[in-house]
Write an enzyme that holds these catalytic residues in place. Structure first.
Site, PDB file in Angstrom:
ATOM      1  N   HIS A 170       0.829  -1.222   0.000  1.00  0.00           N
ATOM      2  CA  HIS A 170       0.000   0.000   0.000  1.00  0.00           C
ATOM      3  C   HIS A 170       0.861   1.269   0.000  1.00  0.00           C
ATOM      4  O   HIS A 170       0.411   2.332   0.402  1.00  0.00           O
ATOM      5  CB  HIS A 170      -0.947   0.036   1.203  1.00  0.00           C
ATOM      6  CG  HIS A 170      -1.788  -1.191   1.333  1.00  0.00           C
ATOM      7  ND1 HIS A 170      -2.878  -1.433   0.549  1.00  0.00           N
ATOM      8  CD2 HIS A 170      -1.654  -2.273   2.157  1.00  0.00           C
ATOM      9  CE1 HIS A 170      -3.409  -2.605   0.882  1.00  0.00           C
ATOM     10  NE2 HIS A 170      -2.680  -3.136   1.846  1.00  0.00           N
ATOM     11  N   SER A 299      17.768  15.246 -19.692  1.00  0.00           N
ATOM     12  CA  SER A 299      16.812  16.346 -19.735  1.00  0.00           C
ATOM     13  C   SER A 299      17.437  17.501 -20.489  1.00  0.00           C
ATOM     14  O   SER A 299      18.642  17.747 -20.385  1.00  0.00           O
ATOM     15  CB  SER A 299      16.432  16.782 -18.316  1.00  0.00           C
ATOM     16  OG  SER A 299      15.747  18.010 -18.347  1.00  0.00           O
TER      17      SER A 299
END
Length: 464
Positions: A170, A299
């Site tokens: 979770h 990038s």
């Protein structure tokens, strides 16, 4: 017509063309024509051996020549068939005419030319050709690519079998595992999916216009055409087609096996989507570093970035593959009455679906090859997560009948930072045997991994 890859409508034949070179000869239109020639030739030669007075057995020289049309089929041959199709406006008839054109100046073959495509409907040729294309693509490209990924995962499972890692059920800290065990989970799932893909029987029918041998029996009413067709379909290549005989069909083979295969392939792809996302997350957490490649830019504005592009590309292309595969598996088994043509144009995209899958497998293989385990980051994460030891402590407490074990640990650990000192203080206060206290006191988040290493080594050793 020729064009540069940069002008291709599909990236499979443009940007990614080089990565799909092994698939293109098999699943392109040229590959489709090649298989049609193979089927027509196999049927023609088999007819010559059927015992008909009107068609004597072919000589060894004629057989060798015909088989050469298949084995030496080229791009020029495919273009010649396309040229004939401009007149016929029928691609299967164009193949028939091309084969007959190759009989010129060969009296033995010229005299038997009308037995090319004898009693066949176009779908007798098409369904078997598609099956042969799929067989080649599956066995020569798809399965080897999956085998490569499974082998890499098994090796990583073994190499990292004992490296502890914090689990995140979770998205929250949970009982530790090992890196190798988490990779082993994927290896086992993918190996099973791979076997299901390989196990699908590829089928073919050769039973005429509506599946009843109408034309065949009109020509030779007493001949066992069903047995003859089965022999052609099931005899291994090159004498036959090496497929599984489909005895019941309408004009088209029902395509149920295709749906089974495409669903199996989609399941394998879904496993790899799951894995790609997990690895992406582990890279984000710093559990894995990526080897740098000289000259690459992560990038355009952030020079420090090394993006997990291989896993992102894999995820995206697996999604495209599955979108097509699911449409194929839902659409192809449906045909109005004895035949509609909706399957024809759809089937031409099987290679596209396979192409996106193979492209994804290549990206995954590249990405896995760049990964470097960052054991320091893994250890740091574990050392700041002592709360995961609440599970073994309360389980031992329960063993010895300590009342409210779960609730006591919940008060100490839930929603708050837990230190080794706090847990050790709790352990020392418990009314349990001293030996058990010492065992719990010696435990760390990094040592609390259960059978993870053993299970991972089982897969890494190729046993699972």
């Amino acid at each position: 017509m020729s064009f540069a890859p940069v002008s291709a409508l599909s990236p499979l034949d443009g940007r990614y063309a080089g990565k799909l070179a092994p698939l293109r000869p098999l699943m392109s239109e040229q590959g489709y024509m090649h298989r049609r020639v193979q089927v027509e030739v196999a049927w023609f030669i088999a007819l010559s051996d059927a015992g008909f007075a009107e068609f004597k057995p072919l000589t060894p020289g004629a057989r060798k020549y015909l088989m050469g049309l298949v084995s030496h089929f080229s791009e020029a041959d495919a273009l010649a068939i396309k040229e004939i199709e401009k007149t016929t406006n029928h691609d299967v008839k164009a193949v028939e005419y091309w084969i007959k054109s190759k009989f010129e100046a060969r009296p033995e073959l010229e005299s038997a030319a009308e037995f090319v495509h004898f009693a066949c409907t176009s779908e007798d040729i098409n369904n078997t050709s598609h099956a042969l294309q799929i067989q080649a693509a599956r066995d020569q490209v798809v399965l080897p690519a999956l085998d490569g990924i499974v082998a890499t995962l098994r090796r990583m499972a073994g190499d990292f079998a004992a490296v502890p890692m914090l689990s995140r059920t979770h998205g929250q800290t949970a009982s530790p595992t090992t890196v190798g065990k988490e990779i082993a989970n994927v290896a086992v799932r993918l190996a099973k999916a791979r076997e299901q893909i390989a196990a699908v029987k590829l089928m073919g029918k050769m039973n005429g216009a509506v599946g009843n041998y109408n034309a065949h029996l009109a020509a030779w009413p007493d001949f066992d055409w069903e047995s003859f067709s089965r022999k052609v379909v099931e005899t291994p290549a090159p004498q036959g087609l090496g497929l599984v005989f489909q005895p019941f069909s309408i004009q088209i083979e029902p395509h149920d096996y295709m749906a089974e295969l495409f669903d199996a392939l989609a399941r394998a792809n879904t496993i790899l989507v799951d894995f790609s996302r997990d690895v992406w997350g582990y890279i984000s957490l710093g559990y894995f570093k990526q080897r740098l490649k000289a000259g690459e830019i992560g990038s355009s504005t952030m020079p420090h970035k090394v993006n997990p592009i291989d896993f992102e590309n894999a995820e995206g292309n697996l999604g495209l593959a599955n979108a097509l595969l699911r449409h194929l598996s839902e659409k192809l088994p449906i045909s109005r009455w004895q035949r509609d043509l909706t399957d024809s144009t759809v089937l031409r995209n099987v290679g596209v679906a396979f192409g996106y899958a193979v492209l994804a497998y290549a990206s995954l293989a590249t990405g896995l090859g760049k990964l470097e385990l960052n054991e320091a980051a893994l250890a740091e994460d574990l050392d700041s997560s002592w709360e995961v030891l609440a599970e073994p402590i309360q389980t031992v407490m329960r063993r010895y009948g300590v009342a409210g074990a779960y609730e006591k640990l919940k008060e100490v650990t839930r929603g708050q930072a837990v230190t080794a000192e706090a847990l050790h203080g709790l352990i020392r206060s418990l009314e349990i045997p001293e030996a058990e206290k010492e065992r719990l006191l010696a435990m760390t988040p990094g040592s609390y991994t259960g059978k993870a290493a053993e299970l991972a080594k089982r897969v890494g050793g190729g046993q699972a």
